[in-house]
Write a protein that holds these residues in place. Sequence first.
Motif, mmCIF file in Angstrom:
data_model
loop_
_atom_site.group_PDB
_atom_site.id
_atom_site.type_symbol
_atom_site.label_atom_id
_atom_site.label_comp_id
_atom_site.label_asym_id
_atom_site.label_seq_id
_atom_site.Cartn_x
_atom_site.Cartn_y
_atom_site.Cartn_z
ATOM 1 N N SER A 83 39.499 -9.147 15.846
ATOM 2 C CA SER A 83 38.049 -9.098 15.706
ATOM 3 C C SER A 83 37.539 -7.666 15.782
ATOM 4 C CB SER A 83 37.384 -9.956 16.785
ATOM 5 O OG SER A 83 35.975 -9.986 16.610
ATOM 6 N N GLU A 84 38.087 -6.879 16.703
ATOM 7 C CA GLU A 84 37.685 -5.479 16.824
ATOM 8 C C GLU A 84 38.001 -4.708 15.548
ATOM 9 O OE1 GLU A 84 39.735 -4.040 20.226
ATOM 10 O OE2 GLU A 84 38.535 -5.167 21.675
ATOM 11 N N VAL A 85 39.179 -4.957 14.970
ATOM 12 C CA VAL A 85 39.566 -4.258 13.743
ATOM 13 C C VAL A 85 38.691 -4.692 12.578
ATOM 14 C CG1 VAL A 85 41.418 -3.927 12.062
ATOM 15 C CG2 VAL A 85 41.940 -3.889 14.503
ATOM 16 N N LEU A 86 38.394 -5.982 12.488
ATOM 17 C CA LEU A 86 37.533 -6.469 11.407
ATOM 18 C C LEU A 86 36.148 -5.824 11.490
ATOM 19 C CD1 LEU A 86 38.398 -10.291 11.356
ATOM 20 C CD2 LEU A 86 39.166 -8.528 9.746
ATOM 21 N N GLN A 87 35.641 -5.645 12.704
ATOM 22 C CA GLN A 87 34.323 -5.037 12.858
ATOM 23 C C GLN A 87 34.339 -3.543 12.551
ATOM 24 O OE1 GLN A 87 32.114 -6.380 16.519
ATOM 25 N NE2 GLN A 87 33.918 -7.695 16.780
ATOM 26 N N SER A 88 35.391 -2.847 13.017
ATOM 27 C CA SER A 88 35.418 -1.395 12.892
ATOM 28 C C SER A 88 35.880 -0.916 11.521
ATOM 29 C CB SER A 88 36.327 -0.790 13.975
ATOM 30 O OG SER A 88 37.672 -1.208 13.797
ATOM 31 N N ARG A 89 36.742 -1.671 10.845
ATOM 32 C CA ARG A 89 37.327 -1.183 9.597
ATOM 33 C C ARG A 89 36.897 -1.986 8.371
ATOM 34 N NH1 ARG A 89 41.058 2.735 10.434
ATOM 35 N NH2 ARG A 89 41.716 2.548 8.260
ATOM 36 N N VAL A 90 36.706 -3.280 8.522
ATOM 37 C CA VAL A 90 36.310 -4.088 7.369
ATOM 38 C C VAL A 90 34.796 -4.163 7.268
ATOM 39 C CG1 VAL A 90 36.448 -6.352 6.265
ATOM 40 C CG2 VAL A 90 38.452 -5.406 7.429
ATOM 41 N N GLN A 91 34.123 -4.563 8.355
ATOM 42 C CA GLN A 91 32.666 -4.689 8.308
ATOM 43 C C GLN A 91 32.001 -3.324 8.088
ATOM 44 O OE1 GLN A 91 29.886 -3.855 10.390
ATOM 45 N NE2 GLN A 91 28.490 -5.071 9.113
ATOM 46 N N ALA A 92 32.615 -2.271 8.583
ATOM 47 C CA ALA A 92 32.054 -0.936 8.370
ATOM 48 C C ALA A 92 32.059 -0.564 6.894
ATOM 49 C CB ALA A 92 32.843 0.094 9.173
ATOM 50 N N ALA A 93 33.067 -1.039 6.154
ATOM 51 C CA ALA A 93 33.148 -0.746 4.718
ATOM 52 C C ALA A 93 32.412 -1.780 3.881
ATOM 53 C CB ALA A 93 34.617 -0.673 4.291
ATOM 54 N N LEU A 94 32.381 -3.027 4.358
ATOM 55 C CA LEU A 94 31.744 -4.130 3.634
ATOM 56 C C LEU A 94 30.737 -4.781 4.589
ATOM 57 C CD1 LEU A 94 35.024 -5.633 2.113
ATOM 58 C CD2 LEU A 94 33.374 -4.167 0.941
ATOM 59 N N PRO A 95 29.549 -4.208 4.726
ATOM 60 C CA PRO A 95 28.625 -4.613 5.796
ATOM 61 C C PRO A 95 28.064 -6.019 5.685
ATOM 62 C CG PRO A 95 27.603 -3.002 4.324
ATOM 63 C CD PRO A 95 29.044 -3.058 3.955
ATOM 64 N N ALA A 96 28.304 -6.725 4.582
ATOM 65 C CA ALA A 96 27.784 -8.092 4.465
ATOM 66 C C ALA A 96 28.706 -9.127 5.091
ATOM 67 C CB ALA A 96 27.546 -8.445 2.994
ATOM 68 N N VAL A 97 29.909 -8.741 5.519
ATOM 69 C CA VAL A 97 30.816 -9.739 6.080
ATOM 70 C C VAL A 97 30.314 -10.186 7.451
ATOM 71 C CG1 VAL A 97 32.815 -8.829 4.816
ATOM 72 C CG2 VAL A 97 32.383 -8.074 7.170
ATOM 73 N N ARG A 98 30.612 -11.437 7.779
ATOM 74 C CA ARG A 98 30.253 -12.024 9.065
ATOM 75 C C ARG A 98 31.506 -12.675 9.662
ATOM 76 N NH1 ARG A 98 26.807 -9.064 8.033
ATOM 77 N NH2 ARG A 98 24.557 -9.409 7.848
ATOM 78 N N ILE A 99 31.639 -12.594 10.974
ATOM 79 C CA ILE A 99 32.833 -13.064 11.679
ATOM 80 C C ILE A 99 32.470 -14.276 12.526
ATOM 81 C CG2 ILE A 99 34.648 -12.436 13.328
ATOM 82 C CD1 ILE A 99 34.095 -9.477 12.521
ATOM 83 N N PHE A 100 33.327 -15.304 12.488
ATOM 84 C CA PHE A 100 33.096 -16.539 13.236
ATOM 85 C C PHE A 100 34.347 -16.858 14.059
ATOM 86 C CE2 PHE A 100 30.676 -16.423 9.396
ATOM 87 C CZ PHE A 100 29.412 -16.876 9.737
ATOM 88 N N HIS A 101 34.154 -17.123 15.336
ATOM 89 C CA HIS A 101 35.261 -17.472 16.226
ATOM 90 C C HIS A 101 35.092 -18.899 16.735
ATOM 91 C CE1 HIS A 101 36.882 -13.463 16.255
ATOM 92 N NE2 HIS A 101 35.775 -12.936 16.744
ATOM 93 N N GLY A 102 36.202 -19.656 16.727
ATOM 94 C CA GLY A 102 36.176 -21.008 17.266
ATOM 95 C C GLY A 102 35.546 -22.014 16.324
ATOM 96 N N VAL A 103 35.896 -21.958 15.040
ATOM 97 C CA VAL A 103 35.353 -22.895 14.046
ATOM 98 C C VAL A 103 36.157 -24.198 14.136
ATOM 99 C CG1 VAL A 103 34.897 -23.306 11.606
ATOM 100 C CG2 VAL A 103 34.675 -20.984 12.551
ATOM 101 N N LYS A 104 35.513 -25.242 14.646
ATOM 102 C CA LYS A 104 36.189 -26.525 14.852
ATOM 103 C C LYS A 104 35.982 -27.415 13.635
ATOM 104 C CE LYS A 104 36.878 -30.181 18.264
ATOM 105 N NZ LYS A 104 36.470 -30.717 19.588
ATOM 106 N N LEU A 105 37.024 -27.543 12.816
ATOM 107 C CA LEU A 105 36.925 -28.324 11.592
ATOM 108 C C LEU A 105 37.263 -29.791 11.802
ATOM 109 C CD1 LEU A 105 38.492 -25.807 9.038
ATOM 110 C CD2 LEU A 105 36.087 -26.213 9.550
ATOM 111 N N SER A 106 38.038 -30.088 12.828
ATOM 112 C CA SER A 106 38.370 -31.473 13.170
ATOM 113 C C SER A 106 38.797 -31.506 14.624
ATOM 114 C CB SER A 106 39.503 -32.000 12.271
ATOM 115 O OG SER A 106 40.723 -31.329 12.560
ATOM 116 N N ARG A 107 39.110 -32.692 15.110
ATOM 117 C CA ARG A 107 39.491 -32.818 16.525
ATOM 118 C C ARG A 107 40.749 -32.019 16.842
ATOM 119 N NH1 ARG A 107 42.664 -36.344 19.432
ATOM 120 N NH2 ARG A 107 43.197 -37.483 17.533
ATOM 121 N N LYS A 108 41.619 -31.882 15.843
ATOM 122 C CA LYS A 108 42.890 -31.189 16.079
ATOM 123 C C LYS A 108 42.963 -29.789 15.469
ATOM 124 C CE LYS A 108 45.697 -35.406 16.355
ATOM 125 N NZ LYS A 108 46.898 -36.124 15.798
#
Length: 289
Positions: free
Chosen positions: A139-164
Amino acid sequence: MSDNRGNSLDPYRVLGVSPSASEKQIRRAYLALAKKHHPDRGGDAARFDQITKAWNQLSELDSSPEPAPESPRPRRTSTKPRSEPEPVRFRPPLADGPVRTQTKPPITVDSLLAQQLVHGSIPSGFFGRKQRALHARLSEVLQSRVQAALPAVRIFHGVKLSRKLTLDTVLLGGTKVAVFAVQHTPPDVYQFNGSELVGRKRIELPDLTDSVAELKKLLPDFEVGGFAVLFSSNPHAPTIQAPDRLNTLGLTEVPASIMDAVRDIKFFIGTGEHNVVDRAAMGQLIAKL
C-alpha cells in the motif's frame, strides 16, 4: 581505465522525445513504445528493456533532487518549469452532486469521499500477520510510486466479495482494476512454472483466479488484472524467468519484484483512462468493505 558511462543510451533518444519534453509527453511516448514493443504482444525483448530502462531513468529524475552540475546523467533544462500532472476527471463530474449506489448498504460517494485515496483497512488476524505486513508495504509503494504518477488511482483494503473471499488490496484506476497477491522471497533467480517459483527453494504463490473472476462480476465494464508482487531484502530482487503460457494463477503479468511490479502496474493502469475516477465503481467497492 576507460569510462564506459558515455556509451550508455540516451533515454530521451530511446523514447524519441526532446530533453525539454514535458512529463506528459514523455509518459505518452513511453506508453506508446512499450505497448508496441512489449514481448507479450510479439515485440522485441531487448528493445522493450531499453524502453523501460529509459522510462525508469527519467522517472527517477522527476522524483529526485537535481543532480550536481558535474553529473553525467542527462536532465531537463532547469529553466523550464516542470509540467503539472494530467488533471484528474471525475465520472460523473463532482458538480453533478453525490452519487448513490444501489448496493446493500447504499453508498453515497460525494466530493470528499471521491477524493480520498485509501479506503478500508487491511484485514487482521494472528495467522495472517506476515501477509498483512506485506500488504501494508504494498500500500505504501502504491501510494508513493503509482498514485504519485497516476493521481486518479484509488486503493481499497479488505474488499469482501463473498463469505470466503476477501481481497486485501485492490487498485482502481480509470477503467482498470488490479488485485494483488504478495509473497516474501529470498533474493535468487527463479523459474516460474505456472504455480510456484523454483530456485534454491520452492515458493508456492497464491492463486488469484477467483479474485479476478469475482471482481469482473462486480465491475463487468472494467478490465481486471492480477499481480503477484514479490518482496525481498533487495527491492530489485528476485529475478523471475517465466514462460507466460504456463501462467495458471489468474495473473496479468508474471510474478515480479516490487520494483518491476510497479512498472507493470503503471503500464496496466496507464494504458487506459488513467486520469478518470469512476465514482460509481468506487461506491461498489466501498460497499464491500
